[in-house]
Write a protein that holds these residues in place. Sequence first.
Motif, PDB file in Angstrom:
ATOM      1  N   TRP A 162       0.732  -1.191   0.197  1.00 43.95           N
ATOM      2  CA  TRP A 162      -0.008   0.037  -0.033  1.00 43.95           C
ATOM      3  C   TRP A 162       0.868   1.222  -0.014  1.00 43.95           C
ATOM      4  O   TRP A 162       0.624   2.197  -0.537  1.00 43.95           O
ATOM      5  N   ARG A 163       2.020   1.299   0.597  1.00 38.84           N
ATOM      6  CA  ARG A 163       2.890   2.403   0.719  1.00 38.84           C
ATOM      7  C   ARG A 163       3.387   2.570  -0.771  1.00 38.84           C
ATOM      8  O   ARG A 163       3.571   3.792  -1.013  1.00 38.84           O
ATOM      9  N   TYR A 164       3.587   1.554  -1.514  1.00 34.31           N
ATOM     10  CA  TYR A 164       3.945   1.839  -2.874  1.00 34.31           C
ATOM     11  C   TYR A 164       3.344   1.036  -3.819  1.00 34.31           C
ATOM     12  O   TYR A 164       3.626   0.483  -4.832  1.00 34.31           O
ATOM     13  N   ARG A 165       2.030   1.626  -3.523  1.00 32.26           N
ATOM     14  CA  ARG A 165       0.815   1.083  -4.502  1.00 32.26           C
ATOM     15  C   ARG A 165       1.066   1.213  -5.957  1.00 32.26           C
ATOM     16  O   ARG A 165       0.724   0.549  -6.833  1.00 32.26           O
ATOM     17  N   MET A 182       0.678   5.589   1.608  1.00 34.70           N
ATOM     18  CA  MET A 182       1.280   6.349   0.291  1.00 34.70           C
ATOM     19  C   MET A 182       1.246   7.864   0.626  1.00 34.70           C
ATOM     20  O   MET A 182       2.248   8.779   0.225  1.00 34.70           O
TER      21      MET A 182
END
Length: 596
Positions: free
Chosen positions: A130-133, A571
């Motif tokens: 999710w942080r680097y979606r 993100m």
Amino acid sequence: MSTIIQNMYRTHHCGELNKNNINEVVKLSGWIFRKRSHGGIVFIDLRDHYGVTQLVLNDEKLIEQIDHIRVESVILIEGNVIARSSENINKNLKTGEIEVIVKEMIIESAAAELPLQVDNNERYNNDIRWRYRFLDLRREDPHKNIILRSKFIQKIREEMLSRGFMEFQTPILTASSPEGARDFLVPSRIHPGKFYALPQAPQQFKQLLMVSGFDKYFQIAPCFRDEDSRADRSPGEFYQLDLEMSFVTQEDVFETVAPVIYNTFKALSDFKINPLPFPRIKYKESMLKYGSDKPDLRNPLFIEDVTEIFDGSSFGIFAKAIAANKSVVRAMVVPNVANLGRGFCDKKNDYVKNELKCGGLGYIIFENGEANSPIAKNLEKDRLEKLKEKLNVKDGDVVFFSCDEELKAAKLMGEMRKKIAEELNLINKNEFIFCWVVDFPMYELNDDGKIDFSHNPFSMPQGGLDALMNKNPLEIDAYQYDLVCNGIEISSGAIRNHKPEIMYKAFEIAGYSKDDVDTKFSGMINAFKFGAPPHGGFAPGIDRMIMLIADEPNIREVICFPLNQNAQDLMMSAPSNVSEKQLKELHLKLDLKEKK
């Protein structure tokens, strides 16, 4: 200067070239998907939204240029299309018959070291995903899911428009309303101390559109609820196909909506779908037979009431509970598992005690013409025979029992029905079975023992005002209905309560005064006093339906940029702190207590 810069980025996309393009000069742009070096030649798989094309670099300057560039960097190339040798044809690629000899190349955007790899569908830790979606969505499976989402919405919109529905947008900033979940509140800058709420659903507005004289409305509506996360529910926000129709009965809604859902699923999935019309199951029957108001009809197991057989019996535990008017007995036959022995049954009992935190699960094993278990030993023979006859028990079967309050017994057996079917692989995973659950109770007792709405408070009670005036509220059914697929609630809907006198009385029973209704639902109750048509609607969850079609276990897999389980956007770092200046403009002060 390169002609690439002077002209456009590409003549073709990366999923387009084939043997018909051999000897053409082409321009491609995309991400370096994979890079392989073989004795003075570098092969690059170039990927864009549409597919992958193999590039060949055999020029020393180009190889030197690409040598230290990481995968997922963006490049622009110009080159010649050639045929692959027969032994090198890749039948798994649409472009597998050709490759491109690169003549010119520009590094448009170099990638940093990757926190997750894009060239596989490995399930990384979700916080990383999710942080680097934006990286995660480059991967094949997540990318396909979002494409499916677009196709789904397009198809369902076409279905609605073809049936004469008109698409309108309802407000995002509105008033707080007791819809069942917590509101997201938005402070007003120009009205100090007052708040908007983000809509939990466009419920009142879509009803007001019917009062306004529109006949059929829909929208792909964003909804906002401050509730906890689940596998089939995204925290914070979700989308639904919101619709409403005037001058309709429950039957009219079913006949209109079911083909929309059927056609959309049929167009986008290879799974078998049960034919129209979808079966209808009364709420009480569903709770009895399946132990749930969201029955999975793929599951061949079902539950029966055997209270009468144990009432007054010599099996004291059950008999005493029944005599106290507090318990019922539910039974479920599991065929052909007697050979698994007591160990199989005892593990189910342990699961009930340890995982479900319930008292226990009784059972009888029928094998070799005998009935074995403490229940069987303490139950009169004639009652045991009645039990076998009622449940159509055969040699080799096991019968499980739950004795508890009606709702608790239903839920326990419902959980066991699901667990046992999954464990024994009784469920066909490649089909969709839809059903309508109808005749939900209008009211229920809340945790404080007070009467409250059990479903949508704006539903029409069956029997109208007469039922509200003369029946026990807990015995009143409503024109409320759910659409269920494979044990998942797709949607809730209802025929609405459009008469002010019935609405006032319905809310009065749930503890709301006339002033409460006039204050909390002023827009709708006032509109109803100026002539409201009979109307009803429905609101299937977009995300949930796409999750089913994509065959994904978690709803986040079909949402572009989902929040995590703690309702955070890693993100974009939301929710986040705001400045004192912003708080002052909104006339707010924070009173945060330190966590102990």
